[in-house]
Design a protein around this motif. Structure first.
Motif, PDB file in Angstrom:
ATOM      1  N   CYS A  68      -5.057   0.316   3.901  1.00  0.00           N
ATOM      2  CA  CYS A  68      -3.769  -0.077   3.334  1.00  0.00           C
ATOM      3  C   CYS A  68      -3.454   0.713   2.077  1.00  0.00           C
ATOM      4  N   CYS A  69      -4.477   1.046   1.278  1.00  0.00           N
ATOM      5  CA  CYS A  69      -4.263   1.774   0.029  1.00  0.00           C
ATOM      6  C   CYS A  69      -3.926   3.239   0.257  1.00  0.00           C
ATOM      7  N   ASP A  70      -4.191   3.757   1.440  1.00  0.00           N
ATOM      8  CA  ASP A  70      -3.743   5.100   1.807  1.00  0.00           C
ATOM      9  C   ASP A  70      -2.368   4.948   2.438  1.00  0.00           C
ATOM     10  N   LYS A  71      -1.322   5.328   1.711  1.00  0.00           N
ATOM     11  CA  LYS A  71       0.044   5.050   2.154  1.00  0.00           C
ATOM     12  C   LYS A  71       0.386   5.721   3.484  1.00  0.00           C
ATOM     13  N   PHE A  72      -0.239   6.871   3.771  1.00  0.00           N
ATOM     14  CA  PHE A  72       0.021   7.542   5.045  1.00  0.00           C
ATOM     15  C   PHE A  72      -0.591   6.740   6.199  1.00  0.00           C
ATOM     16  N   ILE A  73      -1.852   6.331   6.045  1.00  0.00           N
ATOM     17  CA  ILE A  73      -2.491   5.524   7.092  1.00  0.00           C
ATOM     18  C   ILE A  73      -1.777   4.191   7.229  1.00  0.00           C
ATOM     19  N   GLN A  74      -1.381   3.604   6.085  1.00  0.00           N
ATOM     20  CA  GLN A  74      -0.647   2.343   6.129  1.00  0.00           C
ATOM     21  C   GLN A  74       0.592   2.465   7.002  1.00  0.00           C
ATOM     22  N   ARG A  75       1.356   3.531   6.809  1.00  0.00           N
ATOM     23  CA  ARG A  75       2.581   3.703   7.577  1.00  0.00           C
ATOM     24  C   ARG A  75       2.308   3.941   9.052  1.00  0.00           C
ATOM     25  N   LYS A  76       1.244   4.661   9.364  1.00  0.00           N
ATOM     26  CA  LYS A  76       0.882   4.872  10.768  1.00  0.00           C
ATOM     27  C   LYS A  76       0.584   3.539  11.452  1.00  0.00           C
TER      28      LYS A  76
ATOM     29  N   ILE B  27       8.873  -0.889   2.608  1.00  0.00           N
ATOM     30  CA  ILE B  27       8.658   0.261   1.737  1.00  0.00           C
ATOM     31  C   ILE B  27       7.174   0.436   1.435  1.00  0.00           C
ATOM     32  N   GLU B  28       6.496  -0.672   1.168  1.00  0.00           N
ATOM     33  CA  GLU B  28       5.088  -0.571   0.801  1.00  0.00           C
ATOM     34  C   GLU B  28       4.427  -1.934   0.889  1.00  0.00           C
ATOM     35  N   VAL B  29       3.152  -1.917   1.237  1.00  0.00           N
ATOM     36  CA  VAL B  29       2.350  -3.138   1.269  1.00  0.00           C
ATOM     37  C   VAL B  29       1.204  -2.972   0.282  1.00  0.00           C
ATOM     38  N   ASN B  30       1.076  -3.908  -0.636  1.00  0.00           N
ATOM     39  CA  ASN B  30       0.017  -3.869  -1.640  1.00  0.00           C
ATOM     40  C   ASN B  30      -0.977  -4.982  -1.333  1.00  0.00           C
ATOM     41  N   PRO B  31      -2.236  -4.635  -1.015  1.00  0.00           N
ATOM     42  CA  PRO B  31      -3.200  -5.648  -0.554  1.00  0.00           C
ATOM     43  C   PRO B  31      -3.900  -6.373  -1.698  1.00  0.00           C
ATOM     44  N   ARG B  32      -3.123  -6.929  -2.606  1.00  0.00           N
ATOM     45  CA  ARG B  32      -3.678  -7.559  -3.809  1.00  0.00           C
ATOM     46  C   ARG B  32      -2.604  -8.450  -4.416  1.00  0.00           C
ATOM     47  N   ILE B  33      -2.986  -9.200  -5.415  1.00  0.00           N
ATOM     48  CA  ILE B  33      -2.008 -10.017  -6.129  1.00  0.00           C
ATOM     49  C   ILE B  33      -1.088  -9.100  -6.928  1.00  0.00           C
ATOM     50  N   ALA B  34       0.176  -9.407  -6.956  1.00  0.00           N
ATOM     51  CA  ALA B  34       1.108  -8.611  -7.752  1.00  0.00           C
ATOM     52  C   ALA B  34       0.781  -8.788  -9.227  1.00  0.00           C
ATOM     53  N   GLY B  35       0.837  -7.691  -9.973  1.00  0.00           N
ATOM     54  CA  GLY B  35       0.419  -7.737 -11.366  1.00  0.00           C
ATOM     55  C   GLY B  35       1.538  -8.102 -12.325  1.00  0.00           C
ATOM     56  N   GLY B  36       1.225  -7.908 -13.596  1.00  0.00           N
ATOM     57  CA  GLY B  36       2.218  -8.137 -14.645  1.00  0.00           C
ATOM     58  C   GLY B  36       2.687  -9.569 -14.715  1.00  0.00           C
TER      59      GLY B  36
ATOM     60  N   ILE C 291       9.912   0.789   9.300  1.00  0.00           N
ATOM     61  CA  ILE C 291       9.592   1.544   8.088  1.00  0.00           C
ATOM     62  C   ILE C 291      10.505   2.771   8.029  1.00  0.00           C
ATOM     63  N   PRO C 292      10.644   3.394   6.852  1.00  0.00           N
ATOM     64  CA  PRO C 292      11.419   4.632   6.762  1.00  0.00           C
ATOM     65  C   PRO C 292      10.695   5.771   7.492  1.00  0.00           C
ATOM     66  N   ALA C 293      11.439   6.804   7.871  1.00  0.00           N
ATOM     67  CA  ALA C 293      10.813   8.006   8.413  1.00  0.00           C
ATOM     68  C   ALA C 293       9.924   8.622   7.340  1.00  0.00           C
ATOM     69  N   TYR C 294       8.793   9.205   7.745  1.00  0.00           N
ATOM     70  CA  TYR C 294       7.850   9.725   6.758  1.00  0.00           C
ATOM     71  C   TYR C 294       7.091  10.920   7.334  1.00  0.00           C
ATOM     72  N   ARG C 295       6.559  11.732   6.434  1.00  0.00           N
ATOM     73  CA  ARG C 295       5.710  12.871   6.785  1.00  0.00           C
ATOM     74  C   ARG C 295       4.644  13.010   5.700  1.00  0.00           C
TER      75      ARG C 295
END
Length: 408
Positions: free
Chosen positions: A109-117, A277-286, A126-130
């Motif tokens: 999940c932390c690798d955004k390319f693998i996540q999108r695949k 747009i993105e998946v973050n596998p953790r608690i949201a910060g701040g 998801i948006p188109a990506y390369r």
């Protein structure tokens, strides 16, 4: 009998750190953080938490330190609020037989390319990506997708670090050069994600386990940056919109096998509906956990700690309000000369917190990401419109002056 301890790997500074310490104490746990640097936490007294210096990038070193701590404590759980070490947290939990995230799923999940695949293979919108590794490849990918595109590091980019909207070829070339030469962003060779820019309102779903706790909406500062200016929880949605966004969020958890613990899913509502747009596998910060607590009475950090130590958790809403944050963002670099109005802003009805991160004569050097913020206003009220009005009014009372470095 040994005292029970909660091990925190990195990330207990400003932000969610003090909340983890407080949650641990409420559960009669002794908080211990393992950090790569010997950090002094000004907001935490020395008798409340142990800070031990360990190479947190070395799994063996962490295992040895945790084993040493077992001589004095019963380790009840191990966790972190930092994405960069969250996979390591999962490996430590497996080693010591403790509840924790799946490290393989977190790494993917932390690798955004693998996540999108993985999301694409599961049919998640998801948006188109390369993926590109050179300037020439970036230009080819952008041409295939069509400008404008978003460039970001395939790994990292937390808090919008290294993320830019490129609206024309000049911006594309400029940001590509920056990314390729930003050695601090890369553990090895550069890998750049080139992504279609999804137009539409921005939403974030906060989840725990396989449950959507709520959905916030946010606005950004001026493009080409993706720097949050304001975020309000929960978003003002119809029941149908809420259900649709929630279903997309849950489909992400299934596709990425991250249905244990907290996650944060970013989406935009485009002409084809919600797009991830993105998946973050953790608690949201701040400020996120505090705003959820003000709105629903659900303490995400405390419930996460309960999950980590194998205790029963409770995500039921205690009440319903609307809470929000407005960030204070400078428009120039220089030396902070003065800040006024924070006392008046704190007195505004509905304002829960005013926090200024810097004080004169701090140097302001903008980086185009979350580190540019110099403070925030948090407010809560019974309605979305009222909370938004409180934030805008309170923020308008806070003013500052920044002198150019040449004049300072």
């Amino acid at each position: 009998m040994k005292k029970k301890a909660l091990i925190l790997i990195e990330g207990i500074g400003p932000g969610t750190g003090p909340q983890y310490v407080q949650a641990a104490e409420h559960l009669d746990l002794h908080p211990i953080t393992l950090s790569s640097t010997k950090v002094k936490y000004d907001n935490l007294s020395g008798d409340r938490i142990e800070v031990l210096q360990v190479d947190t990038g070395n799994l063996g070193a962490l295992i040895r330190e945790c084993s040493r701590l077992q001589e004095r404590y019963e380790i009840a759980g191990i966790t972190s609020a930092e994405e960069k070490v969250y996979a390591t947290v999962g490996k430590l939990c497996r080693h010591f037989g403790l509840p924790g995230p799946n490290p393989d799923s977190v790494e993917q999940c932390c690798d955004k390319f693998i996540q999108r695949k993985l999301l694409a293979e599961a049919g998640v919108p998801i948006p188109a990506y390369r993926l590109a590794t050179t300037a020439a490849e970036v230009e080819i990918c952008a041409a295939e997708i069509g400008l404008p595109v978003v460039l970001k590091p395939a790994v990292g980019g937390i808090g919008s670090i290294g993320v830019r909207l490129c609206r024309n070829i000049d911006e594309l070339v400029q940001h590509t050069a920056f990314l390729l030469h930003a050695k601090q962003l890369w553990r090895s060779s550069p890998r750049i994600l080139v992504e279609e820019f999804a137009h539409g309102p921005f939403y974030e779903a906060e989840t725990m386990g396989n449950e959507v706790i709520g959905i916030s909406t946010a606005e950004f500062d001026n493009p080409p940056l993706f720097l949050f200016r304001e975020s309000i929880f929960p978003a003002m949605l119809t029941s149908a919109e809420q259900e649709r966004l929630s279903n997309v969020a849950l489909s992400c958890l299934e596709a990425l096998s991250i249905g244990w613990g907290p996650a944060n899913i970013e989406m935009r509502w485009t002409t084809r509906g919600p797009v991830v747009i993105e998946v973050n596998p953790r608690i949201a910060g701040g400020t996120y956990p505090r705003r959820v607590q003000m709105a629903y009475g659900v303490d995400l950090v405390a419930e996460h700690v309960k999950l980590v130590i194998g205790a029963e958790w409770d995500l039921r809403r205690k009440y319903r309000q609307t809470s929000g944050v407005r960030f204070l963002i400078p428009d120039r670099d220089g030396t902070l000369d003065w800040v006024v109005g924070d006392i008046e802003a704190a007195a505004v009805s509905g304002v829960a917190e005013i926090d200024l991160y810097v004080a004169p004569p701090a140097s302001i050097v903008r980086t185009g990401d979350y580190r540019d913020r110099i403070g925030h206003v948090i407010a809560a009220s019974p309605s979305f419109a009222q909370t938004k009005a409180i934030l805008q009014h309170a923020a308008s009372l806070i003013n500052w002056s920044i002198k150019p470095f040449s004049d300072a």
